[in-house]
Design an enzyme around this catalytic site. Structure first.
Site, short mmCIF file in Angstrom:
data_model
loop_
_atom_site.label_atom_id
_atom_site.label_comp_id
_atom_site.label_asym_id
_atom_site.label_seq_id
_atom_site.Cartn_x
_atom_site.Cartn_y
_atom_site.Cartn_z
N ASN A 145 46.98 56.54 47.76
CA ASN A 145 46.58 57.41 48.89
C ASN A 145 46.90 58.84 48.53
OD1 ASN A 145 45.94 58.13 51.69
ND2 ASN A 145 48.15 58.46 51.94
N HIS A 147 47.92 62.43 50.18
CA HIS A 147 48.48 62.98 51.42
C HIS A 147 48.68 64.49 51.25
CE1 HIS A 147 50.56 62.98 55.23
NE2 HIS A 147 51.44 63.80 54.67
N GLU A 218 45.07 68.65 45.87
CA GLU A 218 44.49 67.31 46.08
C GLU A 218 43.38 66.97 45.08
OE1 GLU A 218 43.63 66.15 50.17
OE2 GLU A 218 44.79 67.83 50.87
#
Ligand code: GAR
Length: 240
Positions: A145, A147, A218
């Site tokens: 994932n 975040h 990201e």
């Protein structure tokens, strides 16, 4: 990244009604199943800029141990679905509302789509639903994932999307960033794979900080982490 940089609150609607009818699925026109390539399913809910970073990474060869075989959205209007379509990637929509709002039914449908596409690994890229242990144990150490903070700050239940940046600015941190981690039963609590720090500037709004963290952190660490885990799976060296 491609030029298409719509952010997570991108509200572009899906024009392809066949794709967005809740059960619609497009065929995987990508690579054939290959035992040395990890088949990756990307789960999304919104704009899909992180999905785009993964697509671009596969195209550029940065993501070489994995192939994105499927995109699944829990939001029929997610712009990410259009990104999948443009890239010729199979996609499916699974809606909690069409599962009697029962998480177990929702997760069963997700698992069945994932199995149908023989996914070996799952990337949560802006997927706004907390998965239960039952789902996670079916893909133990194969779910990652992204975040938008430096975990363990501003993470866990209630911290998602812009809320994370609102909380960081409210607290007054001078450095934030992004984290890619394995997914376990604790929301945002699995082992960290990669992190990148990003400076907070005076005058930042949650939106400005979100964009900087996406661009500088990201979109860079997610493809690298995906390659790392895909390579581990492909070579049979899964973490314990
Ligand atoms: C990203 O900032 C991602 O880190 C965040 O949602 C955004 C999705 O954007 N995820 C979370 O907050 C999960 N807790 P995208 O749809 O453009 O990739």
């Amino acid at each position: 990244m491609s030029n298409d940089t719509g952010l997570s609150n991108d509200t572009g609607l899906c024009n392809d009604t066949g794709l967005c009818n809740g059960t619609g699925m497009k065929k995987d026109i990508g690579m054939k199943k290959d035992s040395k390539i990890t088949r990756i399913a990307v789960l999304v809910s919104g704009g899909g800029t992180n999905l785009q970073a993964l697509i671009d990474a596969e195209r550029s060869g940065l993501l070489k141990s994995g192939h994105i075989c499927l995109v699944v959205s829990n939001n029929k209007d997610a712009y990410a679905l259009q990104r999948a379509e443009k890239a010729g990637i199979a996609s499916a929509v699974v809606l909690l509302s069409e599962c009697g709002r029962q998480q177990s039914v929702f997760e069963d449908r997700l698992l069945s789509v994932l199995r149908e596409h023989e996914a070996d690994m799952i990337v949560l890229a802006g997927f706004m639903s907390i998965l239960t242990e039952r789902f996670i144990s079916a893909y133990r150490n194969r779910i990652i994932n992204v975040h938008p903070s430096l975990i363990p700050s501003f993470c866990g239940k209630g911290y998602y999307g812009l809320h994370v940046h609102e909380a960081a600015l409210e607290y007054g941190v001078k450095v934030s960033g992004a984290t890619v981690h394995f997914v376990n039963e604790i929301p945002d609590g699995g082992r960290i794979i990669l992190q990148k720090a990003v400076a907070v500037r005076s005058g930042d709004t949650p939106e400005i900080l979100q964009k900087r963290i996406m661009e500088q952190a990201e979109w860079k660490i997610l493809p690298r982490a995906a390659e790392k885990v895909a390579a581990m799976i492909a070579s049979g060296k899964l973490p314990e």
